[in-house]
Design a protein around this motif. Sequence first.
Motif, PDB file in Angstrom:
ATOM      1  N   VAL A  17       0.547 -42.909  44.358  1.00  0.00           N
ATOM      2  CA  VAL A  17       1.310 -44.117  44.023  1.00  0.00           C
ATOM      3  C   VAL A  17       1.566 -44.941  45.279  1.00  0.00           C
ATOM      4  O   VAL A  17       1.424 -46.165  45.277  1.00  0.00           O
ATOM      5  N   LEU A  18       1.923 -44.283  46.372  1.00  0.00           N
ATOM      6  CA  LEU A  18       2.169 -44.989  47.623  1.00  0.00           C
ATOM      7  C   LEU A  18       0.897 -45.653  48.131  1.00  0.00           C
ATOM      8  O   LEU A  18       0.919 -46.803  48.555  1.00  0.00           O
ATOM      9  N   ARG A  19      -0.227 -44.945  48.064  1.00  0.00           N
ATOM     10  CA  ARG A  19      -1.499 -45.527  48.501  1.00  0.00           C
ATOM     11  C   ARG A  19      -1.819 -46.795  47.726  1.00  0.00           C
ATOM     12  O   ARG A  19      -2.221 -47.801  48.291  1.00  0.00           O
ATOM     13  N   GLU A  20      -1.644 -46.750  46.406  1.00  0.00           N
ATOM     14  CA  GLU A  20      -1.941 -47.920  45.573  1.00  0.00           C
ATOM     15  C   GLU A  20      -0.993 -49.074  45.877  1.00  0.00           C
ATOM     16  O   GLU A  20      -1.415 -50.223  45.961  1.00  0.00           O
ATOM     17  N   LEU A  21       0.291 -48.769  46.039  1.00  0.00           N
ATOM     18  CA  LEU A  21       1.251 -49.828  46.353  1.00  0.00           C
ATOM     19  C   LEU A  21       0.963 -50.457  47.710  1.00  0.00           C
ATOM     20  O   LEU A  21       1.051 -51.671  47.867  1.00  0.00           O
ATOM     21  N   LEU A  22       0.602 -49.648  48.694  1.00  0.00           N
ATOM     22  CA  LEU A  22       0.281 -50.190  50.012  1.00  0.00           C
ATOM     23  C   LEU A  22      -0.960 -51.068  49.953  1.00  0.00           C
ATOM     24  O   LEU A  22      -1.033 -52.103  50.616  1.00  0.00           O
ATOM     25  N   LYS A  23      -1.935 -50.653  49.165  1.00  0.00           N
ATOM     26  CA  LYS A  23      -3.154 -51.451  49.019  1.00  0.00           C
ATOM     27  C   LYS A  23      -2.809 -52.812  48.411  1.00  0.00           C
ATOM     28  O   LYS A  23      -3.284 -53.845  48.876  1.00  0.00           O
ATOM     29  N   GLU A  24      -1.973 -52.811  47.398  1.00  0.00           N
ATOM     30  CA  GLU A  24      -1.595 -54.063  46.741  1.00  0.00           C
ATOM     31  C   GLU A  24      -0.616 -54.865  47.594  1.00  0.00           C
ATOM     32  O   GLU A  24      -0.643 -56.095  47.568  1.00  0.00           O
ATOM     33  N   ALA A  25       0.229 -54.190  48.368  1.00  0.00           N
ATOM     34  CA  ALA A  25       1.210 -54.879  49.206  1.00  0.00           C
ATOM     35  C   ALA A  25       0.542 -55.689  50.299  1.00  0.00           C
ATOM     36  O   ALA A  25       1.127 -56.629  50.822  1.00  0.00           O
ATOM     37  N   LYS A  26      -0.678 -55.330  50.633  1.00  0.00           N
ATOM     38  CA  LYS A  26      -1.389 -56.055  51.692  1.00  0.00           C
ATOM     39  C   LYS A  26      -1.709 -57.476  51.259  1.00  0.00           C
ATOM     40  O   LYS A  26      -1.905 -58.351  52.082  1.00  0.00           O
ATOM     41  N   MET A  27      -1.734 -57.738  49.953  1.00  0.00           N
ATOM     42  CA  MET A  27      -2.039 -59.066  49.436  1.00  0.00           C
ATOM     43  C   MET A  27      -0.734 -59.732  49.005  1.00  0.00           C
ATOM     44  O   MET A  27      -0.177 -59.391  47.966  1.00  0.00           O
ATOM     45  N   PRO A  28      -0.189 -60.670  49.819  1.00  0.00           N
ATOM     46  CA  PRO A  28       1.091 -61.294  49.478  1.00  0.00           C
ATOM     47  C   PRO A  28       1.006 -62.078  48.172  1.00  0.00           C
ATOM     48  O   PRO A  28      -0.027 -62.623  47.821  1.00  0.00           O
ATOM     49  N   GLY A  29       2.125 -62.088  47.453  1.00  0.00           N
ATOM     50  CA  GLY A  29       2.173 -62.814  46.190  1.00  0.00           C
ATOM     51  C   GLY A  29       1.692 -62.002  45.006  1.00  0.00           C
ATOM     52  O   GLY A  29       1.700 -62.471  43.882  1.00  0.00           O
ATOM     53  N   THR A  30       1.283 -60.775  45.234  1.00  0.00           N
ATOM     54  CA  THR A  30       0.823 -59.904  44.162  1.00  0.00           C
ATOM     55  C   THR A  30       2.020 -59.389  43.363  1.00  0.00           C
ATOM     56  O   THR A  30       3.065 -59.092  43.919  1.00  0.00           O
ATOM     57  N   THR A  31       1.842 -59.281  42.070  1.00  0.00           N
ATOM     58  CA  THR A  31       2.858 -58.661  41.225  1.00  0.00           C
ATOM     59  C   THR A  31       2.347 -57.288  40.821  1.00  0.00           C
ATOM     60  O   THR A  31       1.230 -57.154  40.345  1.00  0.00           O
ATOM     61  N   VAL A  32       3.163 -56.272  41.074  1.00  0.00           N
ATOM     62  CA  VAL A  32       2.761 -54.911  40.723  1.00  0.00           C
ATOM     63  C   VAL A  32       3.631 -54.402  39.586  1.00  0.00           C
ATOM     64  O   VAL A  32       4.801 -54.772  39.468  1.00  0.00           O
ATOM     65  N   LYS A  33       3.031 -53.561  38.773  1.00  0.00           N
ATOM     66  CA  LYS A  33       3.756 -52.944  37.656  1.00  0.00           C
ATOM     67  C   LYS A  33       3.938 -51.471  37.997  1.00  0.00           C
ATOM     68  O   LYS A  33       2.962 -50.751  38.239  1.00  0.00           O
ATOM     69  N   ILE A  34       5.172 -51.042  38.030  1.00  0.00           N
ATOM     70  CA  ILE A  34       5.485 -49.648  38.349  1.00  0.00           C
ATOM     71  C   ILE A  34       5.969 -48.972  37.082  1.00  0.00           C
ATOM     72  O   ILE A  34       6.944 -49.405  36.473  1.00  0.00           O
ATOM     73  N   GLU A  35       5.245 -47.929  36.697  1.00  0.00           N
ATOM     74  CA  GLU A  35       5.611 -47.168  35.503  1.00  0.00           C
ATOM     75  C   GLU A  35       5.923 -45.734  35.915  1.00  0.00           C
ATOM     76  O   GLU A  35       5.280 -45.190  36.797  1.00  0.00           O
TER      77      GLU A  35
END
Length: 105
Positions: A10-28
């Motif tokens: 989960v952390l790896r995926e969030l960090l990958k997505e966090a690198k792109m500003p303005g991204t909206t992530v869904k956490i389940e």
Amino acid sequence: VPQNLSQTPVLRELLKEAKMPGTTVKIESPELCMEPQLIKLDQPGPLTLAMHQFVTEMQETKKGVVTPKELFAQVCKKAIRFKGYQQQDSHELLRYLLDGMRAEE
């Protein structure tokens, strides 16, 4: 500590997505029986970027040795107590690392 974090999917995926500003992530979290959370990410800070770089290197490196120099340098900027080569508690390092990344949100 960083090696353990690099094996957290989960952390790896969030960090990958966090690198792109303005991204909206869904956490389940089915384990916690929570409603899914939608979070819009801002521009990542230097500690978050260093963590992303470290986790990526841990996953992709073929040489087997990864040195977390930049990550540690960024932690030291947030918590100068870790500068130098004294023995430190890994629990405290983890707390400063995660608190520092959260403060950059």
